[in-house]
Design a protein around this motif. Sequence first.
Motif, PDB file in Angstrom:
ATOM      1  N   ASN A 208      14.584  -1.277   4.074  1.00 23.54           N
ATOM      2  CA  ASN A 208      14.274  -1.334   3.442  1.00 23.54           C
ATOM      3  C   ASN A 208      12.489  -0.509   3.745  1.00 23.54           C
ATOM      4  OD1 ASN A 208      13.097   0.285   1.154  1.00 23.54           O
ATOM      5  ND2 ASN A 208      13.803  -1.736   0.134  1.00 23.54           N
ATOM      6  N   GLU A 209      12.219   1.018   4.236  1.00 22.40           N
ATOM      7  CA  GLU A 209      11.339   1.451   4.644  1.00 22.40           C
ATOM      8  C   GLU A 209      10.333   1.979   3.931  1.00 22.40           C
ATOM      9  OE1 GLU A 209      11.629   4.111   7.061  1.00 22.40           O
ATOM     10  OE2 GLU A 209      12.754   2.996   8.735  1.00 22.40           O
TER      11      GLU A 209
ATOM     12  N   VAL B  37      14.961   1.279  -2.795  1.00 23.35           N
ATOM     13  CA  VAL B  37      13.636   1.951  -2.486  1.00 23.35           C
ATOM     14  C   VAL B  37      11.909   1.873  -3.467  1.00 23.35           C
ATOM     15  CG1 VAL B  37      14.540   3.677  -0.734  1.00 23.35           C
ATOM     16  CG2 VAL B  37      13.936   4.408  -3.628  1.00 23.35           C
ATOM     17  N   PHE B  38      11.349   1.786  -3.552  1.00 21.80           N
ATOM     18  CA  PHE B  38      10.283   1.414  -4.334  1.00 21.80           C
ATOM     19  C   PHE B  38       9.733   2.051  -5.727  1.00 21.80           C
ATOM     20  CE2 PHE B  38       8.057  -1.156  -0.469  1.00 21.80           C
ATOM     21  CZ  PHE B  38       8.484  -2.032  -0.721  1.00 21.80           C
ATOM     22  N   ASP B  39       9.327   1.893  -6.769  1.00 25.63           N
ATOM     23  CA  ASP B  39       9.591   3.005  -6.745  1.00 25.63           C
ATOM     24  C   ASP B  39       9.033   4.639  -7.466  1.00 25.63           C
ATOM     25  OD1 ASP B  39      10.116   0.370  -8.782  1.00 25.63           O
ATOM     26  OD2 ASP B  39       9.070   0.229 -10.003  1.00 25.63           O
TER      27      ASP B  39
ATOM     28  N   LYS C 113       0.596  -0.776  -0.013  1.00 24.87           N
ATOM     29  CA  LYS C 113      -0.226   0.089   0.034  1.00 24.87           C
ATOM     30  C   LYS C 113       0.737   0.891   0.186  1.00 24.87           C
ATOM     31  CE  LYS C 113      -3.835   2.139   2.266  1.00 24.87           C
ATOM     32  NZ  LYS C 113      -4.247   2.487   3.833  1.00 24.87           N
ATOM     33  N   ILE C 114       0.582   2.378  -0.985  1.00 31.05           N
ATOM     34  CA  ILE C 114       1.130   2.988  -1.374  1.00 31.05           C
ATOM     35  C   ILE C 114       0.865   4.048  -0.569  1.00 31.05           C
ATOM     36  CG2 ILE C 114       2.855   5.056  -3.239  1.00 31.05           C
ATOM     37  CD1 ILE C 114       3.407   2.749  -4.615  1.00 31.05           C
ATOM     38  N   GLU C 115       1.188   4.664   0.369  1.00 30.20           N
ATOM     39  CA  GLU C 115       0.083   5.887   1.194  1.00 30.20           C
ATOM     40  C   GLU C 115       0.026   7.161   1.054  1.00 30.20           C
ATOM     41  OE1 GLU C 115      -1.417   4.479   5.566  1.00 30.20           O
ATOM     42  OE2 GLU C 115       0.981   4.988   5.267  1.00 30.20           O
TER      43      GLU C 115
ATOM     44  N   LYS D 149      -1.877  12.040  -7.602  1.00 31.13           N
ATOM     45  CA  LYS D 149      -3.157  12.402  -6.811  1.00 31.13           C
ATOM     46  C   LYS D 149      -2.145  11.983  -5.176  1.00 31.13           C
ATOM     47  CE  LYS D 149      -6.761  10.184  -9.295  1.00 31.13           C
ATOM     48  NZ  LYS D 149      -7.712   9.138  -9.488  1.00 31.13           N
ATOM     49  N   LYS D 150      -1.112  11.315  -5.396  1.00 25.87           N
ATOM     50  CA  LYS D 150      -1.013  11.297  -4.281  1.00 25.87           C
ATOM     51  C   LYS D 150      -0.039  12.191  -3.751  1.00 25.87           C
ATOM     52  CE  LYS D 150      -2.827   6.830  -2.525  1.00 25.87           C
ATOM     53  NZ  LYS D 150      -2.557   5.211  -1.805  1.00 25.87           N
ATOM     54  N   GLY D 151       0.931  12.989  -4.733  1.00 29.22           N
ATOM     55  CA  GLY D 151       1.385  14.203  -4.642  1.00 29.22           C
ATOM     56  C   GLY D 151       1.700  14.676  -3.382  1.00 29.22           C
TER      57      GLY D 151
END
Length: 295
Positions: A101-102, A264-266, A36-38, A46-48
């Motif tokens: 890796n958070e 890190v994640f993309d 889940k990318i918060e 949209k989550k920038g």
Amino acid sequence: MAGSNQIHLGFIVFTFFLLCLDPTPIRAEGSGAGHKIEFEYKAGTKKGPEHWGDLKKEWKTCKNGKAQSPIDLRDGIATKVNSSLEHFKISYKPTKAIMKNEGHAIAVVWDGDAGSISINGKEYNLRQCHWHSPSEHSINGKRYDVELHMVHRAKNNSDVAVVGFLYKIGQPNPFISKVRKAIASMIDVQKEVHLGVIDPRKMKKAKIGFQDPKKRQIKKASSKFYRYSGSFTTPPCSEGVTWTINKQVHTVSISQVKLLQQAVFDFAEMNARPVQPLNGREVKLHGSSFVNLKN
């Protein structure tokens, strides 16, 4: 039965053919799928960053806060302070640590007493450090390639102090070279790696602080640091964080920067929050001596 085997074999061959046509490697689950990318860092999404304060009510400070971080550290607005030992002291010591890796950052977390810093007589214990690329803070309008944050908490566990170090492309950073395999092992995967005993003093390869007062020696440029009151640079963007940013810029190699971005994640390959308004806050530029020294 024979016809069924032929169909199955044909499917395998066809699948292999498709994979050969597409050289893009299959990403691990941590790249986004199943995670889940918060929040995100890319503007316009949209989550920038411009929407962080709207994503959760607990994150409203990201939008409404008046003392947000990072900021542009400009010498023209900074008040020069002739520092003494009371302004900033470091007392780190080696202890066991793990690397995590958070998702949004690669972090080193100490498991035990890794020492502390003292700011104006108040003690803050070292908890963890992590990297941002590019840097979050800028100096005189210039953003650098990497920023290391060393995060400390006071004994009451509420007051936070972060010490930041900036890096530009150049010679490799010795510590990142030492833990390169650990970082590479967690590319796009949310996991932990035990690092053994890590000395925080070797994290930064920087000489921030002061000489032993008994030697009566004064450090020069490497003792200059900016101090201001700001916030966390990720949601919930809580304020009241005491920031200390070393003015001296150190080096990191291009391959090390790429490794931190790949790990890190993309959504966080460029994990720097945009610079925030100063809103009249005081910024101090501390130095062991400003006599005959240029900014």
